[in-house]
Design an enzyme around this catalytic site. Structure first.
Site, PDB file in Angstrom:
ATOM      1  N   ASP A   1       0.855  -1.199   0.000  1.00  0.00           N
ATOM      2  CA  ASP A   1       0.000   0.000   0.000  1.00  0.00           C
ATOM      3  C   ASP A   1       0.888   1.246   0.000  1.00  0.00           C
ATOM      4  O   ASP A   1       1.780   1.393   0.853  1.00  0.00           O
ATOM      5  CB  ASP A   1      -0.886  -0.025   1.245  1.00  0.00           C
ATOM      6  CG  ASP A   1      -2.004   0.991   1.170  1.00  0.00           C
ATOM      7  OD1 ASP A   1      -3.150   0.590   0.882  1.00  0.00           O
ATOM      8  OD2 ASP A   1      -1.738   2.188   1.383  1.00  0.00           O
TER       9      ASP A   1
ATOM     10  N   GLU B   1      -4.734   2.559  -4.041  1.00  0.00           N
ATOM     11  CA  GLU B   1      -3.263   2.476  -4.088  1.00  0.00           C
ATOM     12  C   GLU B   1      -2.793   1.179  -3.448  1.00  0.00           C
ATOM     13  O   GLU B   1      -1.687   1.075  -2.943  1.00  0.00           O
ATOM     14  CB  GLU B   1      -2.665   3.720  -3.410  1.00  0.00           C
ATOM     15  CG  GLU B   1      -2.570   3.729  -1.900  1.00  0.00           C
ATOM     16  CD  GLU B   1      -3.902   3.748  -1.132  1.00  0.00           C
ATOM     17  OE1 GLU B   1      -4.952   3.419  -1.713  1.00  0.00           O
ATOM     18  OE2 GLU B   1      -3.869   4.059   0.077  1.00  0.00           O
TER      19      GLU B   1
ATOM     20  N   ASP C   1      -1.838   8.880 -10.970  1.00  0.00           N
ATOM     21  CA  ASP C   1      -2.053   7.743 -11.888  1.00  0.00           C
ATOM     22  C   ASP C   1      -0.720   7.224 -12.429  1.00  0.00           C
ATOM     23  O   ASP C   1      -0.484   6.009 -12.489  1.00  0.00           O
ATOM     24  CB  ASP C   1      -2.927   8.166 -13.074  1.00  0.00           C
ATOM     25  CG  ASP C   1      -4.395   8.293 -12.683  1.00  0.00           C
ATOM     26  OD1 ASP C   1      -4.726   7.917 -11.540  1.00  0.00           O
ATOM     27  OD2 ASP C   1      -5.192   8.754 -13.520  1.00  0.00           O
TER      28      ASP C   1
HETATM   29  N1  LIG Z   1      -4.442   9.192  -8.747  1.00  0.00           N
HETATM   30  C1  LIG Z   1      -5.240   8.233  -8.295  1.00  0.00           C
HETATM   31  N2  LIG Z   1      -5.600   8.232  -7.009  1.00  0.00           N
HETATM   32  C2  LIG Z   1      -6.378   7.231  -6.549  1.00  0.00           C
HETATM   33  C3  LIG Z   1      -6.832   6.216  -7.369  1.00  0.00           C
HETATM   34  N3  LIG Z   1      -7.573   5.373  -6.622  1.00  0.00           N
HETATM   35  C4  LIG Z   1      -7.603   5.857  -5.373  1.00  0.00           C
HETATM   36  N4  LIG Z   1      -6.859   6.972  -5.317  1.00  0.00           N
HETATM   37  C5  LIG Z   1      -6.638   7.815  -4.203  1.00  0.00           C
HETATM   38  O1  LIG Z   1      -5.794   7.187  -3.260  1.00  0.00           O
HETATM   39  C6  LIG Z   1      -6.018   7.815  -2.009  1.00  0.00           C
HETATM   40  C7  LIG Z   1      -5.957   6.806  -0.920  1.00  0.00           C
HETATM   41  O2  LIG Z   1      -6.060   7.512   0.287  1.00  0.00           O
HETATM   42  P1  LIG Z   1      -6.148   6.812   1.705  1.00  0.00           P
HETATM   43  O3  LIG Z   1      -7.007   5.562   1.602  1.00  0.00           O
HETATM   44  O4  LIG Z   1      -6.583   7.815   2.728  1.00  0.00           O
HETATM   45  O5  LIG Z   1      -4.728   6.308   1.987  1.00  0.00           O
HETATM   46  P2  LIG Z   1      -3.393   7.130   2.095  1.00  0.00           P
HETATM   47  O6  LIG Z   1      -3.600   8.557   1.893  1.00  0.00           O
HETATM   48  O7  LIG Z   1      -2.419   6.482   1.150  1.00  0.00           O
HETATM   49  O8  LIG Z   1      -2.970   6.874   3.578  1.00  0.00           O
HETATM   50  P3  LIG Z   1      -2.269   5.553   4.125  1.00  0.00           P
HETATM   51  O9  LIG Z   1      -2.710   4.444   3.280  1.00  0.00           O
HETATM   52  O10 LIG Z   1      -2.763   5.441   5.528  1.00  0.00           O
HETATM   53  O11 LIG Z   1      -0.820   5.805   4.031  1.00  0.00           O
HETATM   54  C8  LIG Z   1      -7.367   8.519  -2.111  1.00  0.00           C
HETATM   55  O12 LIG Z   1      -7.191   9.917  -2.075  1.00  0.00           O
HETATM   56  C9  LIG Z   1      -7.913   8.089  -3.446  1.00  0.00           C
HETATM   57  O13 LIG Z   1      -8.636   9.143  -4.098  1.00  0.00           O
HETATM   58  C10 LIG Z   1      -6.455   6.242  -8.741  1.00  0.00           C
HETATM   59  O14 LIG Z   1      -6.809   5.380  -9.544  1.00  0.00           O
HETATM   60  N5  LIG Z   1      -5.660   7.262  -9.153  1.00  0.00           N
END
Ligand SMILES: Nc1nc2c(ncn2[C@@H]2O[C@H](COP(=O)(O)OP(=O)(O)OP(=O)(O)O)[C@@H](O)[C@H]2O)c(=O)[nH]1
Length: 329
Positions: free
Chosen positions: A204, A248, A221
């Site tokens: 992750d 992610e 992306d």
């Molecule tokens: N650019 C992009 N962002 C994505 C995609 N799918 C999910 N995200 C973003 O990934 C982010 C995941 O955020 P969180 O689940 O809070 O996790 P984090 O910010 O990485 O925090 P931790 O996992 O605790 O380190 C979100 O802001 C989603 O919008 C994608 O396909 N593309």
């Protein structure tokens, strides 16, 4: 007649040969019969005692009568028979257009035979047309069958593509959650059956929300695609399965790999990511990993239990400060 020169058939020579033989028999039979009739006639008039002069006259009479009969037979029978034969032969060859002569046959017996020959040629013409029509239909059918086969092939290709799309993550090209779930169930059963090794890592990206916020989702992306590329590079064996579960979060399923070996490769992967310094060689995007491994010495009850152990290890890595790899207990 025009049909005399029609296309050759298998029995082309048979009919003229038969007519020639008939003509020969008539040529012998008619004079003999005439001779017999004249002899009976002469006998009825004055008996068989005939002077030499009378003999010569009788011979001329027989000759003339025979010639006349043969001529009549030739005109009224053999010629129409030849036409009929030509009509029969025409049944086996391509039709020839009817000439005015064909259309208006001579009167009498010849007319009957001509009419039969004429009808046969007409029937042949109609049969030939139907045959042509059937050939055209067959050709069209073959073409339609070809088109159908092509459409079927295209449909199958589309179905294969759809099936592949249904199991692929659109952004990274990695396997998706559905494909991963199937692989996990399959490989877990195999490992259990063969008392083999199976490592499962859940990866992750750290603080990806903030990353997106600072650099934009397009850069986010691209970062996800870079991580997918690194995973593909590190886990190249045919049996390895790497997938993006969504957002992610990624997974690596490694059949035949134990905890220590998997840990080594995953640390290398984290080094690779660090070296990339995403985004654009100036950032510091990091990765947390939870790793669990099933082995005969450390079995799991189910695939879900193995997955849960890897998830819990990831949770610990996140809570321990991120940018690290945590092993399941
Ligand atoms: N650019 C992009 N962002 C994505 C995609 N799918 C999910 N995200 C973003 O990934 C982010 C995941 O955020 P969180 O689940 O809070 O996790 P984090 O910010 O990485 O925090 P931790 O996992 O605790 O380190 C979100 O802001 C989603 O919008 C994608 O396909 N593309």
């Amino acid at each position: 007649m025009s049909t005399d020169s029609a296309a050759p058939s298998l029995h082309e020579d048979a009919m003229p040969r038969r007519l020639g033989s008939l003509r020969l028999r008539l040529g012998l039979g008619v004079p003999l019969l005439t001779c017999a009739i004249v002899a009976v006639f002469e006998w009825s008039l004055g008996g068989f005692v005939v002077p030499a002069e009378g003999m010569a006259r009788t011979a001329w009479l027989v000759l003339l009568l025979s010639a006349a009969q043969l001529l009549l037979i030739e005109m009224l029978m053999l010629r129409p028979l030849r036409r009929l034969a030509a009509g029969c032969e025409a049944m086996e060859s391509a039709p020839v257009p009817l000439t005015p002569e064909d259309a208006t046959p001579a009167p009498g017996l010849a007319a009957e035979l001509d009419r039969i020959g004429h009808a046969m040629r007409r029937a042949r013409g109609s049969l030939w047309q139907q045959d042509q029509h059937a050939r055209e239909l067959r050709r069209e059918l073959t073409q339609q069958r070809l088109l159908l086969e092509q459409a079927q092939l295209a449909l199958e290709a589309n179905q294969r593509e759809l099936a592949s799309l249904a199991r692929t993550d659109a952004l990274t090209g990695l396997a998706n959650q559905r494909a991963f779930d199937e692989a996990l169930r399959r490989e877990f059963k195999r490992a259990q059956r063969q008392r083999g090794l199976l490592a499962l890592a859940v990866l992750d990206l750290d603080e990806f929300k903030a990353f997106n916020h600072h650099h934009g989702t397009a850069v986010g992306d691209a970062a996800l695609q870079s991580v997918a590329g690194l995973l593909n590079e590190r886990f190249k064996r045919d049996t390895d399965v790497v997938a993006r579960l969504g957002g992610e979060e990624f997974v690596a399923l490694l059949p035949g790999v134990g905890m220590a070996e998997a840990q080594g490769v995953l640390e290398q992967l984290r080094d690779d990511l660090r070296a990339l310094r995403l985004p654009q060689g100036e950032g510091h995007l990091t990765l947390s990993v939870g790793l669990a491994a099933a082995s005969p010495a450390h079995p799991y009850l189910s695939a879900q239990a193995l997955m849960q152990a890897a998830d819990e290890a990831l949770y610990i890595a996140k809570h321990a400060g991120r940018d690290r790899l945590s092993l399941a207990a």
